[in-house]
Design an enzyme around this catalytic site. Structure first.
Site, PDB file in Angstrom:
ATOM      1  CD  GLU A 170      -4.415   3.868  40.023  1.00 17.87           C
ATOM      2  OE1 GLU A 170      -5.265   2.968  39.977  1.00 17.87           O
ATOM      3  OE2 GLU A 170      -3.860   4.330  39.017  1.00 17.87           O
ATOM      4  CG  HIS A 411      -4.974   5.750  25.530  1.00 25.24           C
ATOM      5  ND1 HIS A 411      -5.517   4.498  25.662  1.00 25.24           N
ATOM      6  CD2 HIS A 411      -4.481   6.059  26.757  1.00 25.24           C
ATOM      7  CE1 HIS A 411      -5.372   4.068  26.910  1.00 25.24           C
ATOM      8  NE2 HIS A 411      -4.745   5.004  27.599  1.00 25.24           N
ATOM      9  CG  HIS A 481      -3.971   8.075  33.462  1.00 28.34           C
ATOM     10  ND1 HIS A 481      -5.220   7.816  33.961  1.00 28.34           N
ATOM     11  CD2 HIS A 481      -3.997   9.373  33.066  1.00 28.34           C
ATOM     12  CE1 HIS A 481      -5.971   8.897  33.862  1.00 28.34           C
ATOM     13  NE2 HIS A 481      -5.262   9.859  33.318  1.00 28.34           N
ATOM     14  CD  GLU A 482      -2.574   3.685  35.031  1.00 27.66           C
ATOM     15  OE1 GLU A 482      -1.959   3.811  33.967  1.00 27.66           O
ATOM     16  OE2 GLU A 482      -3.795   3.857  35.125  1.00 27.66           O
ATOM     17  CD  GLU A 500      -5.087   7.243  37.111  1.00 27.13           C
ATOM     18  OE1 GLU A 500      -6.268   6.929  37.091  1.00 27.13           O
ATOM     19  OE2 GLU A 500      -4.177   6.478  36.739  1.00 27.13           O
ATOM     20  CD  GLU A 506      -9.289   5.140  36.345  1.00 22.90           C
ATOM     21  OE1 GLU A 506      -9.218   5.787  35.294  1.00 22.90           O
ATOM     22  OE2 GLU A 506      -8.440   4.300  36.678  1.00 22.90           O
TER      23      GLU A 506
END
Ligand code: NOJ
Ligand code: CA
Length: 702
Positions: A170, A411, A481-482, A500, A506
Site C-alpha cells: 500500500e 465482510h 483486501h491486503e 485491493e 481509502e
C-alpha cells in the site's frame, strides 16, 4: 564419464553450440538461453535486435544442500508453438489469443545427479519462464534458501517503484532513475507492517522505460503456492535479483517434487498502449478450474464503508472498548457508542438506495462482534465471523434484501489472525449460505498469525489459494483486501473478482492520500496482475466537509472519479460515497449507474505511465461504449478519436467533464455534463483539469 562430460561442455562452450534462441511469433522478441562457463543456466532478451535484458543467471541456493546453480549440462530441449483463443468468464475483452513459442530445456547437474527443467514461452509482447522439477531419486524435498533469478538491465532506466515490504503493497510510486532507488526514502507506507527487507529492495511488478522508449515490466504469473517475487536492486551493476519473503526459519519456500515455480515474466513493448492491452500474464495462468461458473457475476455495489473511513461519522465497533475477549463478553450489556454504522436501520437505508438505483450488492462492514479491540494487539481470537452485534438483525435484513432483489456482501476482516480464520471459515461459510450471501470481502490488516509469517510469504500464498478454492466450491465470489498482489490467477479461479493489494482510494480519507498520478501508474503495474477494488466514485472530495479544518482530500476532481470506472478495470466496482452525497449530484451519479462492469472489447486510446490514460470499452452484449480519460497533476487536452464506433450509426454521447475552473485542489467538484451527437468520424478534444478526468457514455440511436 565425468571427464567426457567436462570435455563435451568445454567443446560446446568453445563452439557456442549450447546457446539456443527462441523468437516470438512476430519475430520481434528473441530469447537466448545458454549455460555459462560454470554450467549455470542463463538467459538474455532482445527486442527488435536491441538488448533488453543482458545475460542473466538463473537457479537456486538451497538450505543444507548443494545449490541448483552451476555444474549443469543440457540433456535435451524441445521446441513447440501454440496458438489458441479462449474466452474468459469475465474481462476486458470477450476473447483472448494465446500465441507463443516454447522452449523446454532439460538440465542435469552431474555431480549431484539432480534434474531441473526450465520452460520458456515467448509471446509478441513479452516472455515467461519457470523452473520445473520432475519426481527424481536425488531431489524429493528441498528448501529454497534464495532464488537467484537475475534481471541484468541495459541502462539506468526511468523506473516506477514501490519499496520492498513483504507485508504491504500500500504505497504510492516513486519515479526515479534505477540507480536512485532508495526504499528507505519512499513515502506512503502500509498499515502496521514489518520493516523493509533492504534499502534497495523493491516490489514486482516493476515498470521501467528506457531512453529508447521501450517499456519493460518485470513481474510474475500464476503464483499460487510460492512466495511473491520481490526484487533486490544492485544500483551499480544495474541488476535486479529475485527476493522472496522468508518464514520464521529464514526459509523462502518448501518444495516437494514434482513441482514448479510461478512464471517469471518480462513484458516489453515500444507502445505504452500495448503494455496496457497485454494478456500475457493471463495466458501464462492455467485455464478455469471452476466447472460451473454460473454463480459468478460482475457487479457494482455500495456499502456501509466510506462512512467509517471519513472523519467524524461512523464506527465499525458497536461499543468503545479495549482488552475485550469475544468469548467472555456479554454484548447486550455493553454500552453502545451511538456511532455504529452497521445497524439494521442503516443497512435498510443502503438496501433501499441499492434497489432504487440498480446496484446488486451492499457491503456491510462492522456487522460482527470484535471490532472494539481488533487491530494492533496481534491477538489470536479477534472475530468469530458468525455473531452479529445486537443492533444488526441478520435474519430480518437477509429477508429485506431478498425482497428488494439485493444481496448483502459479507465482510471477513481477519485482522491478520489467519489461523483463527482457518479454524472458523467453514462455520462462516455455513452462516453465509444460511442467510443468502454469495460474495465476501476478506481482509488481512496487520501482522500475520502464525507469527513469523508475512503477507507475501509462501504460507500466506497457500492460504489465499486455499480460501479462493474453498469459496469456489461453495459458489462464493471473493474480494481480498491486503493480500499479496495478484498474478493473473483469476483466469483459473474467476470467483476471485478483485483484490485491493495496492493503495486504494481509502487513503484519501485519512492520510496524505494518493497523488494525482497514482491512478495513471497502477494500471501499468499492480493491475497487470488482476482487477483492483479501488473503490472509486467519491463526490464529496474534501474531508473538511465532515470535520472543519481536516486537510485530507481525494486527490482528483469529481469528473476523474467517474473516469476511474473505465480506466481502472474491475468486474467488481464500488460506488463508494455515501447515498446522501450521490443524492446531491444525481446528474453525475447517472454515469455510475450506467457504466458497465463487464466488457466485449477494450481500446486503449492514449497512455503514458505517470501522466495520462484514456480507454474506451464496449459493454458486454450491447452496443454501448464507455470512455474514461484521466490525467495526473497536469492539465491536458485528451484527443479522443471515436473511429472504433460502428460505421453506420449515430450515437448519443453524454460527456461528464471538468468545468473550466476545475482543479483537484482548489475546485475539485466543478463539473459539466454535455450531450452531443457523434459518429465514427468524430474526434473529441476534451480539456482535463489538473488532477482531472472525463467520462463519456455512448449509446447508438435506434
Ligand atoms: C482495510 C480495508 O482496505 C478497508 O476496506 C476496510 O474497511 C478496513 N481494512 C477494515 O476491514
Ligand atoms: Ca506525472
Amino acid at each position: 564419464m565425468k571427464r567426457i562430460n567436462a570435455l563435451f561442455l568445454f567443446l560446446c562452450l568453445l563452439l557456442g553450440i549450447n546457446a539456443q534462441s527462441l523468437l516470438s511469433p512476430d519475430g520481434n522478441l528473441k530469447l537466448i538461453f545458454q549455460l555459462d562457463e560454470t554450467g549455470c543456466p542463463t538467459y538474455a532478451l532482445q527486442y527488435k535486435n536491441i538488448d533488453v535484458i543482458k545475460t542473466s543467471k538463473m537457479g537456486f541456493a538451497l538450505k543444507n544442500e548443494a545449490a541448483l546453480q552451476n555444474g549443469f549440462t543440457i540433456l535435451s530441449s524441445q521446441n513447440s508453438s501454440f496458438d489458441e483463443t479462449w474466452k474468459p468468464v469475465w474481462g476486458e475483452v470477450n476473447e483472448i489469443r494465446d500465441q507463443h513459442n516454447e522452449l523446454l530445456v532439460n538440465l542435469h547437474q552431474t555431480r549431484t545427479n539432480r534434474y531441473m527443467q526450465i520452460r520458456f514461452r515467448v509471446f509478441n509482447d513479452g516472455i515467461g519462464f519457470r523452473y520445473e522439477f520432475e519426481k527424481q531419486d536425488k531431489l524429493g524435498y528441498f528448501k529454497i534458501q534464495d532464488e537467484l533469478t537475475n534481471f541484468n538491465l541495459t541502462g539506468d532506466h526511468k523506473t516506477f517503484w514501490i519499496p520492498g515490504n513483504f507485508d504491504s503493497n500500500e504505497y504510492y510510486y516513486t519515479t526515479s532513475n534505477f540507480s536512485e532507488i532508495n526504499a528507505n526514502k519512499a513515502d506512503g507506507s502500509g498499515i502496521g507492517t514489518h520493516k523493509l527487507f533492504s534499502a534497495t529492495g523493491v516490489q514486482s511488478p516493476i515498470l521501467m522505460k528506457t531512453d529508447k522508449g521501450l517499456y519493460i515490466l518485470i513481474f510474475e504469473a500464476g503464483a499460487l503456492d510460492y512466495p511473491a517475487m520481490h526484487l533486490d536492486a544492485n544500483l551499480k551493476n544495474l541488476t535486479l535479483t529475485s527476493a522472496l519473503a522468508p518464514d520464521a526459519y529464514g526459509t523462502k519456500a518448501y518444495m516437494q517434487t514434482p513441482c514448479k515455480t510461478p512464471w517469471r515474466t518480462i513484458l516489453v513493448t515500444d507502445k505504452a498502449t500495448e503494455l496496457l492491452a497485454s494478456k500475457t500474464i493471463l495466458n501464462l495462468n492455467e485455464p478455469c478450474k471452476i466447472e460451473n461458473t454460473d454463480f459468478i457475476h460482475p457487479q457494482k455495489y455500495i456499502g456501509i464503508w466510506w462512512e467509517m473511513h471519513v472523519p467524524n461519522k461512523s464506527s465499525w465497533n458497536y461499543a468503545d472498548g479495549y482488552n475485550i475477549k469475544i468469548k467472555d463478553t456479554d454484548w447486550n450489556k455493553l454500552k453502545p457508542n451511538g456511532r455504529h454504522g452497521a445497524t439494521t436501520e442503516n443497512t435498510k437505508r443502503y438496501i433501499d438506495f441499492a434497489a432504487e438505483h440498480g446496484f446488486n450488492g451492499v457491503l456491510v462492514e462492522g456487522w460482527n462482534i470484535g471490532w472494539e479491540d481488533w487491530a494492533g494487539n496481534w491477538k489470536e481470537e479477534v472475530f468469530d465471523f458468525v455473531t452479529p452485534y445486537p443492533d444488526f438483525n441478520v435474519e430480518e435484513l437477509s429477508q429485506y434484501a431478498k425482497s428488494k432483489g439485493v444481496k448483502i456482501i459479507m465482510h471477513h476482516e481477519t485482522s491478520g489472525s489467519v489461523t483463527n480464520y482457518e479454524r472458523r471459515i467453514d462455520d462462516a461459510i455455513d452462516f453465509m449460505k444460511k442467510y443468502g450471501y454469495d460474495a465476501v470481502k476478506t481482509g488481512y490488516v496487520g501482522w500475520i498469525i502464525p507469527r513469523g509469517e508475512e503477507h507475501d510469504g509462501q504460507w500466506m500464498a497457500q492460504h489465499y489459494t486455499r480460501t479462493i478454492e474453498k469459496f469456489a466450491n461453495n459458489r462464493i465470489m471473493v474480494d481480498q483486501h491486503e493480500p499479496t498482489r495478484p498474478t493473473g490467477q483469476h483466469r483459473t479461479y474467476p470467483n476471485l473478482m478483485a483484490c485491493e493489494a495496492a493503495r486504494g482510494n481509502e487513503y484519501n480519507a485519512w492520510s496524505s492520500g494518493n497523488p494525482p498520478e497514482h491512478e495513471t501508474i497502477i494500471p501499468f503495474t499492480r493491475l497487470m496482475g488482476g482487477p483492483m477494488d479501488y473503490t472509486p466514485g467519491i463526490f464529496e472530495i474534501k474531508m473538511d466537509y465532515y470535520k472543519k479544518g481536516n486537510l485530507c482530500q481525494v486527490h482528483t476532481t469529481l469528473a476523474k472519479q467517474l473516469a476511474l470506472y473505465v480506466t481502472l478495470y474491475s468486474p467488481l466496482q464500488m460506488a463508494a460515497d455515501l447515498p446522501e452525497n450521490y443524492e446531491k449530484h444525481m446528474d453525475a451519479f447517472r454515469f455510475i449507474k450506467d457504466v458497465a462492469v463487464d466488457w466485449d472489447d477494450t481500446k486503449i486510446l492514449e497512455a503514458e505511465p505517470g501522466d495520462y490514460i484514456c480507454i474506451a470499452r464496449k459493454a458486454k452484449g450491447s452496443n454501448n461504449w464507455f470512455v474514461g480519460s484521466i490525467t495526473d497533476e497536469n492539465a491536458r487536452t485528451s484527443i479522443i478519436d471515436l473511429s472504433f464506433l460502428d460505421k453506420d450509426k449515430t450515437y448519443d454521447a453524454v460527456i461528464y467533464k471538468d468545468a473550466k475552473d476545475a482543479d483537484w485542489q482548489s475546485n475539485p467538484m466543478a463539473y459539466i455534463i454535455e450531450n452531443k451527437k457523434v459518429n465514427n468520424k468524430t474526434t473529441l478534444k476534451i480539456n482535463l483539469a489538473k488532477g482531472g478526468g472525463c467520462a463519456i457514455s455512448l449509446r447508438p440511436r435506434p
